[in-house]
Every structure is written in C-alpha cells, then in structure tokens.
Design an enzyme around this catalytic site. Structure first.
Site, PDB file in Angstrom:
ATOM      1  N   PRO A 140       9.747 -11.811   2.987  1.00  0.00           N
ATOM      2  CA  PRO A 140       8.411 -12.412   2.853  1.00  0.00           C
ATOM      3  C   PRO A 140       7.511 -12.154   4.059  1.00  0.00           C
ATOM      4  O   PRO A 140       7.953 -12.246   5.211  1.00  0.00           O
ATOM      5  CB  PRO A 140       8.709 -13.903   2.699  1.00  0.00           C
ATOM      6  CG  PRO A 140      10.070 -13.948   2.096  1.00  0.00           C
ATOM      7  CD  PRO A 140      10.814 -12.799   2.720  1.00  0.00           C
ATOM      8  N   CYS A 141       6.256 -11.850   3.762  1.00  0.00           N
ATOM      9  CA  CYS A 141       5.300 -11.504   4.826  1.00  0.00           C
ATOM     10  C   CYS A 141       4.382 -12.664   5.197  1.00  0.00           C
ATOM     11  O   CYS A 141       3.591 -12.559   6.136  1.00  0.00           O
ATOM     12  CB  CYS A 141       4.446 -10.312   4.388  1.00  0.00           C
ATOM     13  SG  CYS A 141       3.322 -10.701   3.011  1.00  0.00           S
ATOM     14  N   GLN A 142       4.473 -13.781   4.472  1.00  0.00           N
ATOM     15  CA  GLN A 142       3.465 -14.844   4.610  1.00  0.00           C
ATOM     16  C   GLN A 142       3.292 -15.347   6.037  1.00  0.00           C
ATOM     17  O   GLN A 142       2.192 -15.720   6.435  1.00  0.00           O
ATOM     18  CB  GLN A 142       3.809 -16.035   3.709  1.00  0.00           C
ATOM     19  CG  GLN A 142       3.619 -15.758   2.231  1.00  0.00           C
ATOM     20  CD  GLN A 142       4.909 -15.287   1.575  1.00  0.00           C
ATOM     21  OE1 GLN A 142       5.773 -14.717   2.229  1.00  0.00           O
ATOM     22  NE2 GLN A 142       5.036 -15.518   0.289  1.00  0.00           N
ATOM     23  N   LEU A 144       3.720 -13.619   8.722  1.00  0.00           N
ATOM     24  CA  LEU A 144       3.347 -12.520   9.606  1.00  0.00           C
ATOM     25  C   LEU A 144       1.918 -12.070   9.374  1.00  0.00           C
ATOM     26  O   LEU A 144       1.214 -11.696  10.299  1.00  0.00           O
ATOM     27  CB  LEU A 144       4.266 -11.303   9.375  1.00  0.00           C
ATOM     28  CG  LEU A 144       5.772 -11.515   9.428  1.00  0.00           C
ATOM     29  CD1 LEU A 144       6.485 -10.224   9.056  1.00  0.00           C
ATOM     30  CD2 LEU A 144       6.188 -11.970  10.820  1.00  0.00           C
TER      31      LEU A 144
END
Length: 386
Positions: A140-142, A144
C-alpha cells in the site's frame, strides 16, 4: 542481456497485495499458459470480485449455487475481509447484504481461496514460500504518497505502507534454499523521498543479506506504450544474480486511444461549460492541458486534458481519479470502462466487471488507480521470465 528463464517452464507466482491482478494480466499476455498463480493476498472485497470476473469470468457460471444464506454469512464472517480497503468489515456486515449480492461475493471469495488467497497479508509468514519462482508485492502506498497523509513505512509503525515488513517476515520464515528466485516490488515515487530513505535502505540491505541482488528504477508507463504518464518505482530482486530492469523505448499512445468513440451523456460534464479555459500548454511528459478559470483552488482539480496527447497519472482518489478531457465544445470525464484500458487491461475486462451490478463507478476507478501499468509489467516479466 540474455533472458534468465526458459519460457517452457511454468513460472510459479504469488501475488501479494494482488488488487485486480495486473501481474496476472501481464503474465497471461507474455507467457500465455506458461505460468501458474500459486497464491495471492488480497482482502478488499470489490477488488477480489473484479479479479475473479476479469481472470475467471466466474459470475457467468457460479460454482456454488445451492449454499444457504446462513452458510454464506458464516463463511464470510470467518474471513479477514474489507469493504473499504482500510478496515475489516464490522460485525453483522454480511447480514445486511441482499441475497443476489451475497451470492456473487461468496462465490468470488470461495474461488479466490481456492486459488490460494490468504486474504490477510499478516498470515503470509505461516505459508511456506517454497515452490514460488516470483513473489510480487505492490504494498500500500497511502502512507507514502502525496495524496495520502505520509505516515511512512517504518517497521512496526502499524501503517498500511508498513505492511511491507510482512514480506520480510515471510522471507525469514522460509528456508534459504526455498526462497523465491525473483521478488518484484512496485510503489509510488515518494518511496524514494528522503523521509523514506532509511527504511528503503534497510529493506534493500535485508534482501542483500538473503542473497538477492536489487535493480531499482523509476519507470514511466508512457515509455512502454501506455496512454498514461505514470511514473512508479520498481525493484526486481534476484537470487545470486543481477537482472536489470527494462528501459522503455516505445512511443506513448494518446488518451483518445482508450476513450469510447461514442460519448455517453452521463460522462459529459455540463456543469463545467460555464468556466473559461486557459490556453493548452504541453508539458515535458507530452501532456497537453488547460485549466478551468475560477473552478477550484486546487490546480489539479481544474485541469482539462487534450485527448490527442498523453494523459496524467490515474489515482485511486483525489483530482486524478476524476480525469477531465476536452471533447469538441464539451468537457467529459474518463469513465471506469476507459480506466481499465488506461491501466493496460483489455476491453473485455471492463465489460465483465460491468456485468456485476452492485460494483460502483467509484470502486472500479479506485482499483484501477491503485493498479500497476500492465504494459510495464509485460516488459519486466518478458525480461525476467523468458
């Protein structure tokens, strides 16, 4: 560079953070039948339903038709599943679903489990990674991304981006001789920002201590023939060998290549016609855009794109989940059918997903915005797997 695997050998793949299976789509295009999905981890129910529709067309031939409502609810309540991709569903959630929707969901989850879905990435360490050639992990990129709240990915932080360390946990629980030959990571460009530098270096050093050699690059989907300027960080880690990531040298397609030729009335944004547009200006990324004057204090929310040029990065939420396109004298939005094409899936994939009526337009665009450019994955898989 010589290719490092023989295509006649089936590549055995585990998709962690699988989403709608962009990795599987690329494998299908590059290796045809010469691959096998031996497992996956995905807990977001709409993504699981779409994955099964795209790759197995499951909804046209439901395998489990005669299961009672009580049995379906009991089964689903004993799985770690999410309806918003952030939190597990609440107690009693499945009891509120209508029978037809419940049956579709039950069948999708059952078939996904049959394909090896463990649902909760925190359980990956319990499953041996033996007999896996390629482990993909687009974590998950949330925490970052610029769109998110940038909490980071520190080990033990409890953030969604911190789930990266579940991959470490799984590798540590696997005998060294049984480690996957290839690990493929994808994430947003913010992964390379100074704030995340320490954790990324820790991760690379950990992989090196296990015998992996890492190749890390920012790759732009447009350089691989996509209609989308989508820059993402990729890292391929190979046991006892260095495999260089491919350099894209293809000409990008224009946005219009993924747009329906006949524009639906619901996609025309009549409310924007009262705003004047600035002149269109071309960027270094071959994007030609103008702004709606006085529409929003957020610049990206007011951008309108020229369909004859490359398009912007599709995101799961925010302004770039609502891409606006000039269409003659009108302004229209990019719809979910088009976002599947925009990320590299085929037209039949969007059609299959549309046959499941309870899935919303926002959910479809959300999973596409969270997905990976299939065009880039094809080039990587062709290099490492064939």
């Amino acid at each position: 560079m010589s290719k490092v695997e023989n295509k006649t050998k089936k590549l055995r793949v585990f998709e962690a953070f699988a989403g709608i299976g962009a990795q599987r789509k690329a494998l299908e295009k590059v290796r045809k039948d010469e691959y096998e999905i031996v497992g996956l981890a995905e807990w977001y129910v709409p993504a699981i339903v779409m994955y099964q529709a795209i790759h197995n067309n499951f909804h046209t031939k439901l395998e489990y038709k005669s299961v009672s409502r009580e049995e379906m609810i009991d089964y689903l309540e004993n799985k770690t599943l999410s309806w918003n991709s952030k939190n597990p569903v609440s107690n009693g959630y499945w009891k509120r679903k209508k029978d037809d929707e419940l049956k579709i969901i039950y069948n999708a989850i059952k078939l996904s489990e049959k394909e090896g879905n463990i649902f909760d990435i925190r359980d990956l360490y319990k499953r041996t990674l033996k007999n896996i050639d390629l482990l993909t992990y687009s974590f998950p990129c949330q925490d970052l991304s610029q769109q998110g709240i940038q909490k980071g990915m520190k080990r033990g932080s409890g953030t969604r981006s911190g789930l990266l360390w579940e991959i470490e946990r799984a590798l540590d629980s696997t005998e060294k001789n049984d480690l996957p030959k290839y690990l493929l990571m994808e994430n947003v460009g913010a992964l390379l920002h100074k704030k995340n530098e320490e954790e990324l270096n820790q991760w690379k050093q950990k992989l090196e201590s296990l015998g992996y050699q890492n190749s890390i690059e920012v790759l732009n989907a447009a350089d691989f023939g996509s209609s989308q300027a989508r820059r993402r960080v990729f890292m391929i880690s190979t046991l006892n060998e260095f495999v260089e990531l491919p350099k894209g040298d293809k000409k990008p397609k224009s946005i219009k290549k993924v747009l329906n030729k006949i524009v639906s009335e619901k996609d025309i944004l009549n409310n924007l016609l009262k705003y004047n547009l600035t002149e269109f200006k071309k960027t270094k990324s071959n994007i030609n855009k103008a702004s709606l004057i006085g529409y929003s204090k957020f610049n990206s929310e007011g951008y309108v794109y020229d369909p004859e040029f490359t398009g912007p990065t599709l995101t799961a939420s925010g302004a770039n989940s609502r891409i606006k396109i000039k269409d003659g004298s009108n302004i229209r939005k990019m719809n979910s059918d088009e976002t599947f094409l925009y990320i590299g899936f085929d037209s039949q994939d969007g059609k299959r997903v549309n046959e499941i009526e309870f899935l919303t337009e926002n959910q479809k665009i959300f999973v596409c915005g969270n997905s990976i450019s299939v065009e880039v994955l094809e080039a990587i898989i062709d290099k490492i797997g064939g």
